[in-house]
Design an enzyme around this catalytic site. Structure first.
Site, short mmCIF file in Angstrom:
data_model
loop_
_atom_site.label_atom_id
_atom_site.label_comp_id
_atom_site.label_asym_id
_atom_site.label_seq_id
_atom_site.Cartn_x
_atom_site.Cartn_y
_atom_site.Cartn_z
N CYS A 173 0.85 -1.31 -0.16
CA CYS A 173 0.05 0.02 0.07
C CYS A 173 0.84 1.21 -0.08
CB CYS A 173 -0.78 -0.03 1.26
SG CYS A 173 -1.87 1.48 1.31
N HIS A 202 -10.22 1.01 1.45
CA HIS A 202 -9.70 2.40 1.88
C HIS A 202 -10.87 3.43 2.26
CE1 HIS A 202 -5.47 2.51 1.95
NE2 HIS A 202 -5.29 1.95 0.71
N HIS A 256 -8.94 -4.03 -2.34
CA HIS A 256 -8.03 -3.19 -1.58
C HIS A 256 -8.24 -1.77 -1.72
CE1 HIS A 256 -3.65 -2.02 -0.35
NE2 HIS A 256 -4.16 -0.91 -0.84
N GLU A 257 -8.68 -1.10 -2.73
CA GLU A 257 -9.09 0.48 -2.97
C GLU A 257 -10.38 0.89 -2.26
OE1 GLU A 257 -6.78 2.02 -3.30
OE2 GLU A 257 -5.30 0.84 -4.30
#
Ligand code: ZN
Length: 234
Positions: free
Chosen positions: A144, A191, A187-188
């Site tokens: 990351c 966030h 993953h994004e």
């Protein structure tokens, strides 16, 4: 033109402080005052928040909200998209995806490299959600931009169904994605809910190669946090 830039910085900082003191947070037009500051004042390659910085770590744990139609149609969104793309693609970052909180905004926007499409283009997805997780659980290495020099082994779904708002038509669009690209989306989008890969990782370890790659850029100050970014709305 350094001095005039400083004057502008001072003006927007005062505006941001007024907003933080209970004044109008949204004077005119799209985005809040502090958000407009972040979008317009950032260089084309934006500062990327890191977990080792206290203010950044709070931002990285925040829940993000959608953009309005007015915001999606604005020049500011176009500028934000352009700068997020330049940031994730920059040699000092070299990422495959980036989310708005990593560049200072609590908004549901990500940029993802479509490694599954010809030419592997980077694409911006506003108001994105994962509607469905598909297939088996797969384990892979992740890193990351906000946790530099470390990687982890993370279990993810093999596929996802994503939906987002097309910034041209303002209509919701959905798509099924598989493989590594599906992992990037997971993953994004995490966030945007304040979740980092380390929350899901089975193991996290140092990556000396990545540290070495960053060293020359760090010497040039490429990861230094701009002073104006240490403001009340951040
Ligand atoms: Zn990340």
């Amino acid at each position: 033109m350094r001095s005039s830039r400083l004057l502008i910085a001072a003006a927007v900082l005062v505006a941001g402080m007024l907003a933080a003191c209970g004044g109008p947070r949204k004077l005119q037009g799209p985005f809040e005052v502090w958000e407009r500051t972040v979008i317009t004042m950032s260089d084309s390659v934006m500062y990327v928040s890191v977990v080792s910085d206290f203010e950044d770590s709070l931002l990285l744990r925040a829940h993000c909200r959608d953009l309005s139609d007015e915001e999606l149609r604005s020049d500011l969104f176009e500028m934000l998209s352009r700068k997020m793309l330049a940031t994730v693609r920059s040699p000092q970052q070299g990422g495959v995806g980036i989310a708005a909180p990593q560049v200072g905004l609590r908004r549901r926007v990500v940029a993802v490299q479509r490694t599954d499409l010809p030419g592997e283009p980077f694409v911006v997805y506003p108001n994105i959600r994962i509607d469905k997780y598909l297939g088996d659980t797969v384990r892979g290495r992740e890193g990351c931009l906000s946790i530099p020099g470390r990687r982890g082994i993370v279990p993810r779904s093999e596929g996802v169904v994503i939906s987002w708002t097309d910034p041209q038509t303002l209509q919701r669009v959905s798509e099924e994605v598989h493989g590594f690209t599906a992992v990037i989306f997971q993953h994004e989008v995490d966030h945007l809910d304040g979740v980092l890969y380390t929350d899901r990782a089975e193991s996290v370890f140092a990556d000396p190669e990545w540290e070495a790659e960053r060293a020359p850029y760090a010497e040039q100050g490429a990861y230094d946090k701009p002073r104006w970014l240490r403001g009340p709305g951040y």
